[in-house]
Motif scaffolding. Structure first.
Motif, PDB file in Angstrom:
ATOM      1  N   ALA A  18       0.825  -1.215   0.000  1.00  0.00           N
ATOM      2  CA  ALA A  18       0.000   0.000   0.000  1.00  0.00           C
ATOM      3  C   ALA A  18       0.858   1.264   0.000  1.00  0.00           C
ATOM      4  CB  ALA A  18      -0.938  -0.005   1.203  1.00  0.00           C
ATOM      5  N   LYS A  19       2.086   1.159   0.457  1.00  0.00           N
ATOM      6  CA  LYS A  19       3.004   2.308   0.504  1.00  0.00           C
ATOM      7  C   LYS A  19       3.600   2.637  -0.864  1.00  0.00           C
ATOM      8  CE  LYS A  19       4.327   1.142   5.216  1.00  0.00           C
ATOM      9  NZ  LYS A  19       5.357   0.483   6.025  1.00  0.00           N
ATOM     10  N   GLU A  20       3.445   1.726  -1.823  1.00  0.00           N
ATOM     11  CA  GLU A  20       4.045   1.902  -3.142  1.00  0.00           C
ATOM     12  C   GLU A  20       3.063   2.636  -4.045  1.00  0.00           C
ATOM     13  OE1 GLU A  20       7.219   1.161  -3.573  1.00  0.00           O
ATOM     14  OE2 GLU A  20       7.241   0.377  -1.521  1.00  0.00           O
ATOM     15  N   SER A  21       3.434   3.834  -4.482  1.00  0.00           N
ATOM     16  CA  SER A  21       2.519   4.663  -5.264  1.00  0.00           C
ATOM     17  C   SER A  21       2.253   4.114  -6.673  1.00  0.00           C
ATOM     18  CB  SER A  21       3.071   6.089  -5.371  1.00  0.00           C
ATOM     19  OG  SER A  21       4.325   6.068  -6.040  1.00  0.00           O
ATOM     20  N   ASP A  22       3.128   3.252  -7.159  1.00  0.00           N
ATOM     21  CA  ASP A  22       2.946   2.710  -8.509  1.00  0.00           C
ATOM     22  C   ASP A  22       2.309   1.321  -8.514  1.00  0.00           C
ATOM     23  OD1 ASP A  22       5.207   1.607  -7.309  1.00  0.00           O
ATOM     24  OD2 ASP A  22       6.297   1.400  -9.205  1.00  0.00           O
ATOM     25  N   MET A  23       1.774   0.883  -7.364  1.00  0.00           N
ATOM     26  CA  MET A  23       1.156  -0.441  -7.277  1.00  0.00           C
ATOM     27  C   MET A  23      -0.231  -0.339  -6.663  1.00  0.00           C
ATOM     28  SD  MET A  23       4.249  -2.862  -5.977  1.00  0.00           S
ATOM     29  CE  MET A  23       5.864  -2.710  -6.734  1.00  0.00           C
ATOM     30  N   VAL A  24      -1.133  -1.171  -7.197  1.00  0.00           N
ATOM     31  CA  VAL A  24      -2.482  -1.281  -6.655  1.00  0.00           C
ATOM     32  C   VAL A  24      -2.741  -2.758  -6.386  1.00  0.00           C
ATOM     33  CG1 VAL A  24      -4.946  -0.979  -7.134  1.00  0.00           C
ATOM     34  CG2 VAL A  24      -3.296   0.723  -7.943  1.00  0.00           C
ATOM     35  N   LEU A  25      -3.153  -3.064  -5.182  1.00  0.00           N
ATOM     36  CA  LEU A  25      -3.475  -4.443  -4.840  1.00  0.00           C
ATOM     37  C   LEU A  25      -4.897  -4.716  -5.316  1.00  0.00           C
ATOM     38  CD1 LEU A  25      -2.261  -6.909  -3.511  1.00  0.00           C
ATOM     39  CD2 LEU A  25      -3.124  -6.096  -1.324  1.00  0.00           C
ATOM     40  N   ALA A  26      -5.012  -5.458  -6.406  1.00  0.00           N
ATOM     41  CA  ALA A  26      -6.312  -5.705  -7.045  1.00  0.00           C
ATOM     42  C   ALA A  26      -7.120  -6.771  -6.322  1.00  0.00           C
ATOM     43  CB  ALA A  26      -6.106  -6.111  -8.497  1.00  0.00           C
ATOM     44  N   ALA A  27      -6.441  -7.712  -5.674  1.00  0.00           N
ATOM     45  CA  ALA A  27      -7.141  -8.800  -4.981  1.00  0.00           C
ATOM     46  C   ALA A  27      -6.219  -9.429  -3.952  1.00  0.00           C
ATOM     47  CB  ALA A  27      -7.595  -9.858  -5.983  1.00  0.00           C
TER      48      ALA A  27
END
Length: 188
Positions: A18-27
């Motif tokens: 969640a701290k990574e601005s270029d990543m989204v946890l989709a599932a």
């Protein structure tokens, strides 16, 4: 997508990703079935997959194989585990994984995700030796490979001869042939 059954690891990974601005946890999935279902319904580029989703069953490998083979080959799968056995590493890549990282090298995960997303061929050093050895062994016949792996596990020539129902002289001859082949493959 994160596939992890252990609540400690799941919470830590969710927090760190969640701290990574270029990543989204989709599932987030905790079982093979949840992972396969999420791969069908969610927009996923990279999967961080635990190998043992239930105690010592290696069902993460089954999930990876199913996601890779029947769902979306474009999904990049990174195996994350505490296991470091050569056979498990090789099975991971055979199941469709693009990388393999042990949990002891947890700080390398974020970069591995970025590399997988960018289609960079960056096999983590946790798996590199096993992969290199497996590639080297392609010069051997299946029987020679079996013999080589038994010797690597520490079995004596006598134990191997009993297990394979061959004479000790045959085992000695085959081991010499294997050594010669492997030396030849190292020169090329």
């Amino acid at each position: 997508m994160l596939v992890e059954d252990d609540l400690f690891w799941r919470k830590m990974l969710i927090s760190d990703l969640a701290k990574e601005s270029d990543m989204v946890l989709a599932a987030v999935a905790g079982s093979k079935e949840e992972a396969v279902a999420a791969a069908e319904t969610c927009e996923i580029d990279v999967v961080l997959m635990d190998i043992n989703l239930t105690e010592n069953r290696l069902d993460g490998l089954e999930a990876a194989k199913e996601i890779f083979a029947t769902r979306r080959k474009s999904i990049k799968i990174i195996m994350l585990t505490s296991l470091d056995e050569r056979e498990v590493i090789i099975q991971s890549f055979q199941s469709g994984a693009v990388n393999y990282i042990t949990k002891s090298n947890y700080p390398d995960i974020v970069q591995a995700i970025r590399d997988a997303y960018a289609n960079k061929s960056a096999i983590h050093f946790d798996a590199a030796q096993a992969v290199a050895q497996e590639l080297q062994l392609t010069v051997l016949t299946p029987m020679e490979k079996e013999l080589y792996l038994l010797k690597e596990k520490g079995m004596t020539k006598t134990e191997i001869s009993e297990k394979l129902h061959k004479s000790i002289n045959t085992i000695k001859t085959q081991l010499k042939s294997i050594r010669d082949k492997l030396r030849g493959s190292n020169k090329s």
